[in-house]
Scaffold this active site. Sequence first.
Site, PDB file in Angstrom:
ATOM      1  N   SER A  20       1.509   6.763   5.163  1.00 10.69           N
ATOM      2  CA  SER A  20       0.023   6.987   4.328  1.00 10.69           C
ATOM      3  C   SER A  20       0.785   8.427   3.785  1.00 10.69           C
ATOM      4  O   SER A  20       0.854   9.096   4.449  1.00 10.69           O
ATOM      5  CB  SER A  20      -0.782   6.770   5.071  1.00 10.69           C
ATOM      6  OG  SER A  20      -1.921   7.524   4.670  1.00 10.69           O
ATOM      7  N   HIS A  45       3.630   4.083   0.544  1.00 10.21           N
ATOM      8  CA  HIS A  45       1.595   4.107   1.287  1.00 10.21           C
ATOM      9  C   HIS A  45       0.962   4.487  -0.125  1.00 10.21           C
ATOM     10  O   HIS A  45       1.188   6.013   0.760  1.00 10.21           O
ATOM     11  CB  HIS A  45       1.843   3.018   2.113  1.00 10.21           C
ATOM     12  CG  HIS A  45       0.316   3.040   2.703  1.00 10.21           C
ATOM     13  ND1 HIS A  45      -0.278   1.608   1.904  1.00 10.21           N
ATOM     14  CD2 HIS A  45      -1.329   3.236   2.261  1.00 10.21           C
ATOM     15  CE1 HIS A  45      -1.791   1.607   1.926  1.00 10.21           C
ATOM     16  NE2 HIS A  45      -2.097   2.529   2.353  1.00 10.21           N
ATOM     17  N   ASP A  47      -2.116   6.758  -0.966  1.00  9.14           N
ATOM     18  CA  ASP A  47      -3.977   6.438  -1.271  1.00  9.14           C
ATOM     19  C   ASP A  47      -4.481   7.628  -2.179  1.00  9.14           C
ATOM     20  O   ASP A  47      -4.685   8.555  -1.942  1.00  9.14           O
ATOM     21  CB  ASP A  47      -3.799   6.896   0.586  1.00  9.14           C
ATOM     22  CG  ASP A  47      -3.775   6.237   1.993  1.00  9.14           C
ATOM     23  OD1 ASP A  47      -4.428   4.626   1.670  1.00  9.14           O
ATOM     24  OD2 ASP A  47      -3.120   6.391   2.484  1.00  9.14           O
ATOM     25  N   MET A  49      -7.869   7.821  -4.375  1.00 10.36           N
ATOM     26  CA  MET A  49      -9.514   7.500  -3.509  1.00 10.36           C
ATOM     27  C   MET A  49     -10.092   8.799  -4.550  1.00 10.36           C
ATOM     28  O   MET A  49      -9.917   9.596  -5.016  1.00 10.36           O
ATOM     29  CB  MET A  49      -9.600   9.130  -1.793  1.00 10.36           C
ATOM     30  CG  MET A  49      -8.434   8.238  -0.862  1.00 10.36           C
ATOM     31  SD  MET A  49      -9.388   8.943   0.426  1.00 10.36           S
ATOM     32  CE  MET A  49      -8.032   8.190   1.609  1.00 10.36           C
ATOM     33  N   HIS A  78      -3.254   1.612  -2.941  1.00  4.59           N
ATOM     34  CA  HIS A  78      -3.546   1.581  -2.234  1.00  4.59           C
ATOM     35  C   HIS A  78      -5.285   2.138  -2.834  1.00  4.59           C
ATOM     36  O   HIS A  78      -5.192   3.963  -2.927  1.00  4.59           O
ATOM     37  CB  HIS A  78      -3.548   1.834  -0.634  1.00  4.59           C
ATOM     38  CG  HIS A  78      -5.230   1.875   0.154  1.00  4.59           C
ATOM     39  ND1 HIS A  78      -5.168   1.876   1.325  1.00  4.59           N
ATOM     40  CD2 HIS A  78      -6.041   0.997  -0.111  1.00  4.59           C
ATOM     41  CE1 HIS A  78      -6.570   1.368   1.611  1.00  4.59           C
ATOM     42  NE2 HIS A  78      -6.470   0.753   1.231  1.00  4.59           N
ATOM     43  N   MET A  80      -8.729   3.060  -3.509  1.00  2.00           N
ATOM     44  CA  MET A  80      -9.707   3.670  -2.490  1.00  2.00           C
ATOM     45  C   MET A  80     -10.489   3.936  -4.119  1.00  2.00           C
ATOM     46  O   MET A  80     -11.035   5.188  -4.118  1.00  2.00           O
ATOM     47  CB  MET A  80     -10.126   4.057  -1.471  1.00  2.00           C
ATOM     48  CG  MET A  80      -9.165   3.570  -0.331  1.00  2.00           C
ATOM     49  SD  MET A  80      -8.807   4.380   0.950  1.00  2.00           S
ATOM     50  CE  MET A  80      -7.164   5.078  -0.068  1.00  2.00           C
ATOM     51  N   MET A 149      -8.441  -3.798   7.176  1.00  8.14           N
ATOM     52  CA  MET A 149      -8.316  -2.105   7.028  1.00  8.14           C
ATOM     53  C   MET A 149      -9.319  -2.206   8.450  1.00  8.14           C
ATOM     54  O   MET A 149      -9.862  -2.866   8.658  1.00  8.14           O
ATOM     55  CB  MET A 149      -9.132  -1.167   6.140  1.00  8.14           C
ATOM     56  CG  MET A 149      -8.863  -1.524   4.393  1.00  8.14           C
ATOM     57  SD  MET A 149      -7.480  -0.229   4.563  1.00  8.14           S
ATOM     58  CE  MET A 149      -8.242   1.221   5.157  1.00  8.14           C
ATOM     59  N   ASP A 187      -3.961  -1.238   7.366  1.00  9.74           N
ATOM     60  CA  ASP A 187      -3.686   0.257   7.646  1.00  9.74           C
ATOM     61  C   ASP A 187      -4.816   1.322   8.324  1.00  9.74           C
ATOM     62  O   ASP A 187      -6.194   0.708   8.585  1.00  9.74           O
ATOM     63  CB  ASP A 187      -4.267   0.308   6.416  1.00  9.74           C
ATOM     64  CG  ASP A 187      -4.471   2.059   5.619  1.00  9.74           C
ATOM     65  OD1 ASP A 187      -4.036   2.596   6.404  1.00  9.74           O
ATOM     66  OD2 ASP A 187      -4.522   2.096   4.706  1.00  9.74           O
TER      67      ASP A 187
HETATM   68  C1  DX5 Z   1      -7.162   5.379   4.867  1.00  8.26           C
HETATM   69  C2  DX5 Z   1      -6.432   5.190   4.397  1.00  8.26           C
HETATM   70  C3  DX5 Z   1      -4.702   4.854   5.342  1.00  8.26           C
HETATM   71  C4  DX5 Z   1      -4.901   6.145   6.421  1.00  8.26           C
HETATM   72  C5  DX5 Z   1      -3.846   6.056   8.082  1.00  8.26           C
HETATM   73  O1  DX5 Z   1      -8.399   5.482   3.895  1.00  8.26           O
HETATM   74  O2  DX5 Z   1      -5.773   4.226   3.632  1.00  8.26           O
HETATM   75  O3  DX5 Z   1      -3.489   5.224   4.279  1.00  8.26           O
HETATM   76  O4  DX5 Z   1      -4.829   7.343   5.687  1.00  8.26           O
HETATM   77  O5  DX5 Z   1      -3.874   6.791   8.280  1.00  8.26           O
HETATM   78  P1  DX5 Z   1      -3.859   7.453   9.799  1.00  8.26           P
HETATM   79  O6  DX5 Z   1      -2.318   6.018  10.378  1.00  8.26           O
HETATM   80  O7  DX5 Z   1      -3.970   8.555   9.637  1.00  8.26           O
HETATM   81  O8  DX5 Z   1      -4.791   6.118  10.456  1.00  8.26           O
HETATM   82 ZN    ZN Z   2      -4.254   3.299   3.133  1.00  9.90          ZN
END
Ligand code: DX5
Ligand code: ZN
Length: 231
Positions: A20, A45, A47, A49, A78, A80, A149, A187
């Site tokens: 991630s 992956h 992330d 946000m 991903h 969010m 999740m 995840d």
């Molecule tokens: C959370 C993210 C994850 C997260 C995973 O919102 O979607 O991808 O960063 O990080 P760890 O493995 O530290 O939980």
């Molecule tokens: Zn993620």
Amino acid sequence: MNAREKILQLQSVSPLVLPSLLLCDFGDLRSEVELLGKAGIQALHLDVMDGLFVPNMTYGMPIVEGLARHTELPLDVHLMIQEPSRYLEQFGAAGANLITVHVEACSDLSATLKQIRDLGIASGVALNPDTELDAILPCLELCDLVLCMSVNAGFGGQKFNPVAIEKVKQLVEIRERRQLHFVLEVDGGINVETIGACYAAGATWFVAGSSIFKQECYQQAVTDLTAAAIA
Ligand code: DX5
Ligand code: ZN
């Protein structure tokens, strides 16, 4: 081969560990990606946000586009973000191979998933720990991946919530019964202690942040996670 086909080549790889890009060194992304490639990683992956759907902000299309220029690795994006349909075309143009949207963030989940596939991108749906499976059941035909999740979306480094394991088990049954083919991804809080139960339940793709980026050697971390999954 289009973007979707490129990542779906990994559909049957199990276990697949996806780093991630949240806790990595953003000041030196190029080296981070090189190190991950050397560690045997097969997809990244990302992330994304927006500070609205989740109380945290990361990055958007320019980083996805920059990464796509520097790596051949397929990109699992991903999102969010609230009402992701507004930005799908731009994330597709930036180089996403798979786009996962949150059921909680979409006013019309079916239309959003169709829109992703129409762009030639693999489609994923994610659900937070408190969201019931019922919310996604009518849309599973439109999904290449379901992301359970195991933490509330928003931050890395949170504690694994085993509710994801129950969802994975139920989804394995539903997939069989309805003869579907979506990938099951987990995840949040994935580490050598938690990955085994997820794998045993039937998940095959595992997103890992802290358990890779907080380790000295990424290659060792990936090897340890893979071994712990199948142990
Ligand atoms: C959370 C993210 C994850 C997260 C995973 O919102 O979607 O991808 O960063 O990080 P760890 O493995 O530290 O939980
Ligand atoms: Zn993620």
